[in-house]
Design a protein around this motif. Structure first.
Motif, PDB file in Angstrom:
ATOM      1  N   PRO A 191     -31.276 -26.786   6.412  1.00 58.15           N
ATOM      2  CA  PRO A 191     -31.752 -26.567   7.643  1.00 58.15           C
ATOM      3  C   PRO A 191     -30.880 -26.001   8.848  1.00 58.15           C
ATOM      4  O   PRO A 191     -31.168 -25.559   9.929  1.00 58.15           O
ATOM      5  CB  PRO A 191     -32.392 -27.863   8.197  1.00 58.15           C
ATOM      6  CG  PRO A 191     -32.746 -28.708   7.041  1.00 58.15           C
ATOM      7  CD  PRO A 191     -31.370 -28.051   6.102  1.00 58.15           C
ATOM      8  N   THR A 192     -29.582 -26.276   8.549  1.00 59.98           N
ATOM      9  CA  THR A 192     -28.502 -26.164   9.642  1.00 59.98           C
ATOM     10  C   THR A 192     -27.831 -24.743   9.421  1.00 59.98           C
ATOM     11  O   THR A 192     -26.966 -24.195  10.021  1.00 59.98           O
ATOM     12  CB  THR A 192     -27.293 -26.896   9.566  1.00 59.98           C
ATOM     13  OG1 THR A 192     -26.425 -26.765   8.497  1.00 59.98           O
ATOM     14  CG2 THR A 192     -27.925 -28.445   9.662  1.00 59.98           C
ATOM     15  N   LEU A 193     -28.223 -23.945   8.081  1.00 62.89           N
ATOM     16  CA  LEU A 193     -27.537 -22.693   7.843  1.00 62.89           C
ATOM     17  C   LEU A 193     -27.830 -21.393   8.882  1.00 62.89           C
ATOM     18  O   LEU A 193     -27.014 -20.623   9.110  1.00 62.89           O
ATOM     19  CB  LEU A 193     -27.960 -22.072   6.770  1.00 62.89           C
ATOM     20  CG  LEU A 193     -27.775 -23.187   5.427  1.00 62.89           C
ATOM     21  CD1 LEU A 193     -28.135 -22.529   4.126  1.00 62.89           C
ATOM     22  CD2 LEU A 193     -26.225 -23.202   5.390  1.00 62.89           C
ATOM     23  N   ALA A 194     -28.882 -21.577   9.834  1.00 64.51           N
ATOM     24  CA  ALA A 194     -29.099 -20.683  10.816  1.00 64.51           C
ATOM     25  C   ALA A 194     -27.881 -20.454  11.750  1.00 64.51           C
ATOM     26  O   ALA A 194     -27.679 -19.608  12.417  1.00 64.51           O
ATOM     27  CB  ALA A 194     -30.245 -20.997  11.493  1.00 64.51           C
ATOM     28  N   ILE A 195     -27.274 -21.663  11.999  1.00 65.92           N
ATOM     29  CA  ILE A 195     -25.860 -21.623  12.832  1.00 65.92           C
ATOM     30  C   ILE A 195     -24.760 -20.764  12.206  1.00 65.92           C
ATOM     31  O   ILE A 195     -24.442 -19.685  13.067  1.00 65.92           O
ATOM     32  CB  ILE A 195     -25.209 -23.053  12.644  1.00 65.92           C
ATOM     33  CG1 ILE A 195     -26.282 -24.090  13.375  1.00 65.92           C
ATOM     34  CG2 ILE A 195     -24.127 -23.138  13.598  1.00 65.92           C
ATOM     35  CD1 ILE A 195     -26.123 -25.579  13.164  1.00 65.92           C
ATOM     36  N   ARG A 196     -24.733 -20.834  11.048  1.00 67.95           N
ATOM     37  CA  ARG A 196     -23.796 -19.944  10.175  1.00 67.95           C
ATOM     38  C   ARG A 196     -24.258 -18.469  10.352  1.00 67.95           C
ATOM     39  O   ARG A 196     -23.443 -17.428  10.555  1.00 67.95           O
ATOM     40  CB  ARG A 196     -23.563 -20.296   8.890  1.00 67.95           C
ATOM     41  CG  ARG A 196     -22.327 -19.349   8.238  1.00 67.95           C
ATOM     42  CD  ARG A 196     -22.219 -19.854   6.639  1.00 67.95           C
ATOM     43  NE  ARG A 196     -23.349 -19.626   5.844  1.00 67.95           N
ATOM     44  CZ  ARG A 196     -23.317 -20.071   4.694  1.00 67.95           C
ATOM     45  NH1 ARG A 196     -22.279 -20.571   3.949  1.00 67.95           N
ATOM     46  NH2 ARG A 196     -24.461 -19.952   3.752  1.00 67.95           N
ATOM     47  N   GLY A 197     -25.609 -18.272  10.160  1.00 68.48           N
ATOM     48  CA  GLY A 197     -25.908 -16.836  10.265  1.00 68.48           C
ATOM     49  C   GLY A 197     -25.766 -16.226  11.762  1.00 68.48           C
ATOM     50  O   GLY A 197     -25.444 -15.206  12.013  1.00 68.48           O
ATOM     51  N   GLY A 200     -25.620 -28.124  17.617  1.00 67.39           N
ATOM     52  CA  GLY A 200     -26.922 -28.932  18.200  1.00 67.39           C
ATOM     53  C   GLY A 200     -27.960 -27.972  19.083  1.00 67.39           C
ATOM     54  O   GLY A 200     -29.275 -27.880  19.020  1.00 67.39           O
ATOM     55  N   GLY A 201     -27.250 -27.385  20.138  1.00 65.47           N
ATOM     56  CA  GLY A 201     -28.025 -26.576  20.918  1.00 65.47           C
ATOM     57  C   GLY A 201     -28.536 -25.339  20.433  1.00 65.47           C
ATOM     58  O   GLY A 201     -29.635 -25.101  20.932  1.00 65.47           O
ATOM     59  N   VAL A 202     -27.852 -24.799  19.588  1.00 66.46           N
ATOM     60  CA  VAL A 202     -28.591 -23.717  18.791  1.00 66.46           C
ATOM     61  C   VAL A 202     -29.728 -24.036  17.989  1.00 66.46           C
ATOM     62  O   VAL A 202     -30.861 -23.460  18.041  1.00 66.46           O
ATOM     63  CB  VAL A 202     -27.373 -23.019  17.713  1.00 66.46           C
ATOM     64  CG1 VAL A 202     -28.087 -22.134  16.829  1.00 66.46           C
ATOM     65  CG2 VAL A 202     -26.241 -22.333  18.519  1.00 66.46           C
ATOM     66  N   LEU A 203     -29.762 -25.060  17.398  1.00 67.25           N
ATOM     67  CA  LEU A 203     -30.879 -25.444  16.491  1.00 67.25           C
ATOM     68  C   LEU A 203     -32.061 -26.184  17.362  1.00 67.25           C
ATOM     69  O   LEU A 203     -33.267 -26.267  17.167  1.00 67.25           O
ATOM     70  CB  LEU A 203     -30.509 -26.784  15.549  1.00 67.25           C
ATOM     71  CG  LEU A 203     -29.591 -26.108  14.410  1.00 67.25           C
ATOM     72  CD1 LEU A 203     -28.921 -27.366  13.438  1.00 67.25           C
ATOM     73  CD2 LEU A 203     -30.072 -24.992  13.431  1.00 67.25           C
TER      74      LEU A 203
END
Length: 232
Positions: A84-90, A126-129
């Protein structure tokens, strides 16, 4: 001098006050008592409350480095708590934010107001998500950072009283653009504002007005407000 990239500093400035406010709301909801976590099941339990979490990364105190969950050989990007956190890397790849795409981030240079540089990476990630906030779970040698993505964790409500404190604290951590920090907090709560050369004027929901003053260098210097009884 900061060792963070300009892109990371600007993103942090945009998210800092929103994240700090959400952290305060999370602290009221989730007791910080004896805790346990099952990352395969994506759960964190403390004080009789269990929430769904994802693994952002971890900070190693001795090495002073941040390791993303997807780069940790114990987990990897296909782990249920990491996916669920891979959006940060993207996002980091799209916006050119190396802190989000580098597997292990050297933070040995950091000597700022946060406990360590990993706290700022956790804040920005955390802010990104979005969601309910993040948790620092200490272990021997460092801390793991978990993102709360559970709908039972309440979103931070609008409250004009702590805004100047939130803004000042956020700017101490991410000082690049105080105006952006305030504007993003106001936008998060859909509070109308008008930007002027020396400040930002607000018409507060429920009545009342406020003004944030900035100096010629763009630094936040003063907050003035007139609140109606409904806002006190």
């Amino acid at each position: 001098m900061s060792g963070f990239s300009p892109a990371f500093e600007r993103l942090g400035a945009a998210l800092a006050a929103v994240v700090l406010q959400q952290q305060e709301t999370l602290a009221e909801f989730l007791p910080r008592e004896d805790w346990s976590a099952d990352l395969t099941a994506r759960t964190y339990s403390s004080g009789g409350v269990t929430v769904q979490v994802a693994l952002l990364g971890s900070y190693a105190a001795r090495e002073r480095t941040w390791l993303w969950g997807w780069a940790n050989p114990q987990f990897g990007e296909s782990h249920p708590a990491v996916e669920p956190t891979l959006a940060i890397r993207g996002l980091g790849a799209r916006l050119g934010i190396p802190e989000f795409t580098t597997p292990e981030v050297d933070l040995s240079w950091y000597d700022g107001p946060a406990g360590h540089g990993g706290e700022l990476l956790a804040m920005a990630a955390g802010g990104v998500l979005g969601g309910g906030g993040y948790i620092g779970a200490g272990y021997d040698g460092g801390s793991a950072y978990l993102h709360v993505d559970d709908p039972q964790a309440p979103p931070a409500p609008w409250d004009p009283v702590p805004v100047p404190r939130l803004l000042a604290n956020a700017v101490s951590l991410f000082p690049r653009d105080p105006r952006l920090t305030l504007v993003r907090l106001l936008s998060r709560h859909r509070v109308g504002y008008r930007e002027t050369e020396g400040g930002i004027d607000l018409d507060l929901p429920g009545g009342g007005t406020a003004r944030a003053h900035f100096d010629g260098l763009g630094r936040f210097v003063q907050w003035q407000s007139e609140l109606t009884p409904a806002n006190l």
